[in-house]
Design a protein around this motif. Structure first.
Motif, PDB file in Angstrom:
ATOM      1  N   GLU A   1       0.644  -1.120   0.034  1.00  0.00           N
ATOM      2  CA  GLU A   1      -0.246   0.129  -0.106  1.00  0.00           C
ATOM      3  C   GLU A   1       0.740   1.315  -0.003  1.00  0.00           C
ATOM      4  OE1 GLU A   1      -3.163   2.110   2.948  1.00  0.00           O
ATOM      5  OE2 GLU A   1      -3.018   0.083   2.920  1.00  0.00           O
ATOM      6  N   ASN A   2       2.219   1.170   0.756  1.00  0.00           N
ATOM      7  CA  ASN A   2       2.799   2.358   0.847  1.00  0.00           C
ATOM      8  C   ASN A   2       4.398   1.973   1.039  1.00  0.00           C
ATOM      9  OD1 ASN A   2       3.225   5.307   0.755  1.00  0.00           O
ATOM     10  ND2 ASN A   2       3.525   4.995   3.079  1.00  0.00           N
ATOM     11  N   PHE A   3       5.109   2.782   0.484  1.00  0.00           N
ATOM     12  CA  PHE A   3       6.521   2.247   0.644  1.00  0.00           C
ATOM     13  C   PHE A   3       7.159   3.329   1.846  1.00  0.00           C
ATOM     14  CE2 PHE A   3       7.326  -0.128  -2.765  1.00  0.00           C
ATOM     15  CZ  PHE A   3       6.413   0.465  -3.963  1.00  0.00           C
ATOM     16  N   ALA A   4       8.165   2.508   2.573  1.00  0.00           N
ATOM     17  CA  ALA A   4       8.863   3.626   3.419  1.00  0.00           C
ATOM     18  C   ALA A   4       9.640   4.445   2.668  1.00  0.00           C
ATOM     19  CB  ALA A   4       9.807   2.680   4.396  1.00  0.00           C
ATOM     20  N   THR A   5       9.548   5.764   3.432  1.00  0.00           N
ATOM     21  CA  THR A   5      10.283   7.055   2.924  1.00  0.00           C
ATOM     22  C   THR A   5      10.896   7.655   3.789  1.00  0.00           C
ATOM     23  OG1 THR A   5       8.167   8.506   2.911  1.00  0.00           O
ATOM     24  CG2 THR A   5       8.600   7.158   1.011  1.00  0.00           C
ATOM     25  N   PRO A   6      11.945   8.509   3.380  1.00  0.00           N
ATOM     26  CA  PRO A   6      12.796   9.290   4.197  1.00  0.00           C
ATOM     27  C   PRO A   6      11.981  10.677   4.529  1.00  0.00           C
ATOM     28  CG  PRO A   6      13.951   9.475   2.280  1.00  0.00           C
ATOM     29  CD  PRO A   6      12.661   8.362   2.100  1.00  0.00           C
ATOM     30  N   GLN A   7      12.497  11.553   5.619  1.00  0.00           N
ATOM     31  CA  GLN A   7      12.116  13.092   5.520  1.00  0.00           C
ATOM     32  C   GLN A   7      12.819  13.764   4.513  1.00  0.00           C
ATOM     33  OE1 GLN A   7      12.701  14.591   9.301  1.00  0.00           O
ATOM     34  NE2 GLN A   7      12.848  16.708   8.538  1.00  0.00           N
ATOM     35  N   ILE A   8      12.240  14.772   3.818  1.00  0.00           N
ATOM     36  CA  ILE A   8      12.825  15.481   2.851  1.00  0.00           C
ATOM     37  C   ILE A   8      12.526  16.869   3.121  1.00  0.00           C
ATOM     38  CG2 ILE A   8      12.945  15.827   0.469  1.00  0.00           C
ATOM     39  CD1 ILE A   8      12.276  12.942  -0.394  1.00  0.00           C
ATOM     40  N   ASN A   9      13.575  17.722   3.279  1.00  0.00           N
ATOM     41  CA  ASN A   9      13.245  19.273   3.372  1.00  0.00           C
ATOM     42  C   ASN A   9      13.737  19.918   2.129  1.00  0.00           C
ATOM     43  OD1 ASN A   9      12.725  18.486   6.074  1.00  0.00           O
ATOM     44  ND2 ASN A   9      13.487  20.431   6.867  1.00  0.00           N
ATOM     45  N   THR A  10      12.966  20.582   1.557  1.00  0.00           N
ATOM     46  CA  THR A  10      13.417  21.197   0.255  1.00  0.00           C
ATOM     47  C   THR A  10      13.266  22.882   0.536  1.00  0.00           C
ATOM     48  OG1 THR A  10      12.394  19.341  -0.974  1.00  0.00           O
ATOM     49  CG2 THR A  10      12.817  21.422  -2.270  1.00  0.00           C
ATOM     50  N   SER A  11      14.229  23.641   0.350  1.00  0.00           N
ATOM     51  CA  SER A  11      14.302  24.954   0.183  1.00  0.00           C
ATOM     52  C   SER A  11      13.561  25.641  -0.851  1.00  0.00           C
ATOM     53  CB  SER A  11      15.747  25.427   0.547  1.00  0.00           C
ATOM     54  OG  SER A  11      16.372  25.281  -1.101  1.00  0.00           O
ATOM     55  N   LYS A  12      13.542  26.757  -0.673  1.00  0.00           N
ATOM     56  CA  LYS A  12      12.758  27.729  -1.736  1.00  0.00           C
ATOM     57  C   LYS A  12      13.524  27.705  -3.007  1.00  0.00           C
ATOM     58  CE  LYS A  12      13.192  31.533   0.684  1.00  0.00           C
ATOM     59  NZ  LYS A  12      13.059  33.067   0.844  1.00  0.00           N
ATOM     60  N   TYR A  13      12.760  27.604  -4.037  1.00  0.00           N
ATOM     61  CA  TYR A  13      13.594  27.823  -5.521  1.00  0.00           C
ATOM     62  C   TYR A  13      13.857  29.209  -5.824  1.00  0.00           C
ATOM     63  CZ  TYR A  13      12.827  23.024  -6.996  1.00  0.00           C
ATOM     64  OH  TYR A  13      12.650  21.670  -7.087  1.00  0.00           O
ATOM     65  N   MET A  14      15.201  29.394  -6.256  1.00  0.00           N
ATOM     66  CA  MET A  14      15.642  30.778  -6.088  1.00  0.00           C
ATOM     67  C   MET A  14      16.503  30.825  -7.492  1.00  0.00           C
ATOM     68  SD  MET A  14      17.306  30.945  -2.390  1.00  0.00           S
ATOM     69  CE  MET A  14      17.252  32.910  -2.314  1.00  0.00           C
ATOM     70  N   LYS A  15      16.588  31.921  -7.951  1.00  0.00           N
ATOM     71  CA  LYS A  15      17.406  32.122  -9.407  1.00  0.00           C
ATOM     72  C   LYS A  15      18.959  31.691  -9.071  1.00  0.00           C
ATOM     73  CE  LYS A  15      14.418  35.829 -11.315  1.00  0.00           C
ATOM     74  NZ  LYS A  15      14.602  37.104 -11.953  1.00  0.00           N
ATOM     75  N   ALA A  16      19.288  30.702  -9.678  1.00  0.00           N
ATOM     76  CA  ALA A  16      20.634  30.142  -9.417  1.00  0.00           C
ATOM     77  C   ALA A  16      21.836  31.001  -9.540  1.00  0.00           C
ATOM     78  CB  ALA A  16      21.026  28.826 -10.152  1.00  0.00           C
ATOM     79  N   ASN A  17      21.663  31.983 -10.884  1.00  0.00           N
ATOM     80  CA  ASN A  17      22.736  32.729 -11.240  1.00  0.00           C
ATOM     81  C   ASN A  17      22.761  34.223 -10.349  1.00  0.00           C
ATOM     82  OD1 ASN A  17      23.764  31.011 -12.837  1.00  0.00           O
ATOM     83  ND2 ASN A  17      22.542  31.699 -14.336  1.00  0.00           N
ATOM     84  N   GLN A  18      21.533  34.397  -9.517  1.00  0.00           N
ATOM     85  CA  GLN A  18      21.591  35.626  -8.858  1.00  0.00           C
ATOM     86  C   GLN A  18      22.304  35.584  -7.821  1.00  0.00           C
ATOM     87  OE1 GLN A  18      17.587  36.343  -6.952  1.00  0.00           O
ATOM     88  NE2 GLN A  18      17.556  38.622  -7.812  1.00  0.00           N
ATOM     89  N   THR A  19      22.881  37.197  -7.245  1.00  0.00           N
ATOM     90  CA  THR A  19      23.757  37.203  -6.274  1.00  0.00           C
ATOM     91  C   THR A  19      23.228  37.147  -4.999  1.00  0.00           C
ATOM     92  OG1 THR A  19      25.227  38.784  -7.585  1.00  0.00           O
ATOM     93  CG2 THR A  19      25.313  38.690  -5.099  1.00  0.00           C
ATOM     94  N   VAL A  20      23.829  36.153  -3.986  1.00  0.00           N
ATOM     95  CA  VAL A  20      23.266  36.290  -2.494  1.00  0.00           C
ATOM     96  C   VAL A  20      22.718  37.394  -1.999  1.00  0.00           C
ATOM     97  CG1 VAL A  20      23.733  35.375  -0.097  1.00  0.00           C
ATOM     98  CG2 VAL A  20      24.311  33.990  -2.320  1.00  0.00           C
ATOM     99  N   ALA A  21      21.603  37.539  -1.344  1.00  0.00           N
ATOM    100  CA  ALA A  21      21.099  38.850  -0.586  1.00  0.00           C
ATOM    101  C   ALA A  21      21.475  39.088   0.733  1.00  0.00           C
ATOM    102  CB  ALA A  21      19.846  39.097  -1.109  1.00  0.00           C
ATOM    103  N   LEU A  22      22.620  38.359   0.799  1.00  0.00           N
ATOM    104  CA  LEU A  22      22.891  38.580   2.389  1.00  0.00           C
ATOM    105  C   LEU A  22      24.258  39.154   2.406  1.00  0.00           C
ATOM    106  CD1 LEU A  22      22.048  34.983   3.812  1.00  0.00           C
ATOM    107  CD2 LEU A  22      21.033  37.046   4.456  1.00  0.00           C
ATOM    108  N   ALA A  23      24.493  39.833   3.517  1.00  0.00           N
ATOM    109  CA  ALA A  23      25.891  40.477   3.524  1.00  0.00           C
ATOM    110  C   ALA A  23      26.907  39.516   3.834  1.00  0.00           C
ATOM    111  CB  ALA A  23      25.914  41.354   5.037  1.00  0.00           C
ATOM    112  N   PRO A  24      28.174  39.635   3.294  1.00  0.00           N
ATOM    113  CA  PRO A  24      29.307  38.464   3.359  1.00  0.00           C
ATOM    114  C   PRO A  24      29.723  38.766   4.829  1.00  0.00           C
ATOM    115  CG  PRO A  24      29.699  40.352   1.608  1.00  0.00           C
ATOM    116  CD  PRO A  24      28.471  40.606   2.383  1.00  0.00           C
ATOM    117  N   ASP A  25      29.626  37.251   5.316  1.00  0.00           N
ATOM    118  CA  ASP A  25      29.826  37.352   6.771  1.00  0.00           C
ATOM    119  C   ASP A  25      30.036  35.736   7.077  1.00  0.00           C
ATOM    120  OD1 ASP A  25      30.287  37.613   9.429  1.00  0.00           O
ATOM    121  OD2 ASP A  25      28.471  38.835   9.821  1.00  0.00           O
ATOM    122  N   SER A  26      30.393  35.054   8.463  1.00  0.00           N
ATOM    123  CA  SER A  26      30.498  33.808   8.854  1.00  0.00           C
ATOM    124  C   SER A  26      28.853  33.619   9.293  1.00  0.00           C
ATOM    125  CB  SER A  26      31.423  33.761  10.021  1.00  0.00           C
ATOM    126  OG  SER A  26      32.714  33.978   9.284  1.00  0.00           O
TER     127      SER A  26
END
Length: 456
Positions: A136-161
């Motif tokens: 009836e159903n297979f065993a599956t893992p937990q999957i977290n998927t982030s937001k889809y973003m423009k891959a070539n766009q510069t990160v909108a976060l300040a450079p930092d650690s």
């Protein structure tokens, strides 16, 4: 043998070569590993028998003068290990009463949905000859998927650690990284995927792309519903050591696909499992194959229809049972032939030094020739290179002849394993004294010291 700086590299090479099996045919080793595991160790009685066999051999064996090259020593070690592997394969084809080639084998009428192995030693008291499995159903893992973003766009976060935490059911991990000037979303996602995969923390990650957009997909290694909490892992940066904000920016908790158990029925009785591998009646080891039910898989039409039914929340059935004794014997013979040819391809056909393999090839060809009549009764023919061909017969009347051959080849393999140096060219130095029956103390030294490349 004392361990020194000289012998350490030898032991390291030995363990790295044979600890995980012969890498030249990983598929074969994976297939046979579980089945032959119970035959891979010796009890105290067997070890004593081996020791006595070495002593007995030394009583009547001449003293040889050997100057083995590193290549011949490596060949002797490989020959010994290969003989042990083939012996374990043959032993694994025995039933509970150690009757050769009597291991029962199971079938599945839909291997792409569910495969099966039969282990008689694990069987319950009352094991049916067949049953119907409905998935009836297979065993599956937990999957977290982030937001889809423009891959070539510069990160909108300040450079930092930056850092974020992955909390599993057992441990708490903090992952630290830097965001550089001009880094793109795609580069950041790939960096985090490598960081997660290299950390070995019970989850894996990959970057998925679609129409110029990319997302980070994080998957738990564990399948099925968690035992201790609601999820296998949680991602947060609320109490992290470095700059936070990466979880919200990437949306690491945006889409969470919860883990599920395998749900199936045995002859109408519903059961569940945390994984896609489970035991039925103790003896049937069933493995479900959800990978064959994904959309776009090129499989047979009837399998595709069943796969679609499972994905749609409906059930797909498969019949599992035991082959008749004659067919089980044929399967056992086929497994033996595959194992024997694997042995031969490893110790002879893969060697380019013909003089090094000449003695073994000649000996095995002569040995098989003595049993050719009985082998032909079961559809086994002998090739010029001492490998075997097998053609399944429609019906096998009895198994006495093949069992007798099995006993003989086990003796041959034990002899090869006991002294593989016998198949290395060497000169006789002295014969034992026929009037005195005692072990030659130097013979065992030559045998057990064959790992040395020089004599000291």
């Amino acid at each position: 043998m004392p361990v020194s700086l000289t012998t350490l590299p030898i032991y390291d090479q030995y363990l790295s070569t044979y600890r995980g099996g012969d890498s030249s045919s990983s598929a074969w080793n994976y297939k046979m590993n579980k089945r032959s595991l119970r035959h891979a160790t010796h009890n105290a009685t067997e070890l004593k028998d081996i020791y006595n066999a070495i002593q007995w051999k030394n009583r009547f064996t001449p003293l040889y003068l050997t100057e083995p090259s590193p290549r011949s020593v490596a060949y002797a070690i490989h020959l010994k290990e290969s003989a042990n592997d083939l012996r374990q394969t043959i032993d694994s084809l025995s039933g509970d009463d150690d009757d050769l080639f009597s291991m029962k084998s199971a079938y599945s009428d839909n291997e792409l949905l569910a495969s099966v192995e039969y282990e008689s030693e694990d069987a319950d008291d009352d094991v049916p000859s067949d049953f119907v499995l409905e998935v009836e159903n297979f065993a599956t893992p937990q999957i977290n998927t982030s937001k889809y973003m423009k891959a070539n766009q510069t990160v909108a976060l300040a450079p930092d650690s930056y850092s974020f935490d992955i909390l599993t059911n057992k441990l708490h991990y903090e992952l630290q990284f830097n965001v550089s000037e001009g880094e793109t979303n795609g580069d950041l996602q790939k960096k985090l995927a490598r960081l997660i995969n290299n950390s070995d923390i019970g989850v894996s990650a990959k970057v998925v792309e679609s129409r110029g957009l990319s997302a980070l997909e994080i998957t738990s290694n564990a399948y099925g519903l968690p035992i201790q909490s609601n999820r296998h892992f949680t991602i947060t940066d609320e109490n992290t050591s470095y700059t936070d904000g990466i979880v919200d920016y990437l949306g690491l908790n945006k889409t969470i696909k919860e883990a599920t158990n395998a749900v199936y029925s045995i002859n109408g009785n519903e059961e569940s499992s945390y994984s896609n591998s489970f035991n039925v009646y103790g003896a049937y080891h069933v493995t479900l194959h959800p990978e064959n039910t994904e959309a776009g898989k090129n499989v047979a039409d009837n399998i595709t229809a069943r796969a679609a039914a499972v994905n749609a929340g409906k059930t797909a059935s498969v019949k599992i049972g035991l082959y008749p004794d004659a067919e089980s014997l044929s399967n056992n013979i086929e497994t033996f032939v595959e194992g024997y040819n694997h042995f031969m391809n490893g110790v002879i056909n893969d060697q380019t030094d013909e003089p090094l393999t000449r003695l073994l090839s000649k000996d095995l060809h002569k040995f098989l020739g003595l049993h050719s009549y009985n082998l032909e009764k079961y559809g086994i023919s002998i090739n010029e290179d001492a490998t075997l061909d097998y053609q399944k017969l429609d019906d096998i009347a009895d198994a006495d002849a093949i069992k007798g051959f099995g006993s003989q080849i086990l003796r041959k393999l034990n002899a090869i394993s006991l002294d593989p140096m016998e198949y290395i060219d060497r000169r006789i130095c002295a014969y034992p004294n026929p009037n005195a029956s005692y072990p030659n103390p130097y013979m065992t030294s030559i045998y057990t010291g064959m790992l040395f490349s020089t004599w000291t």
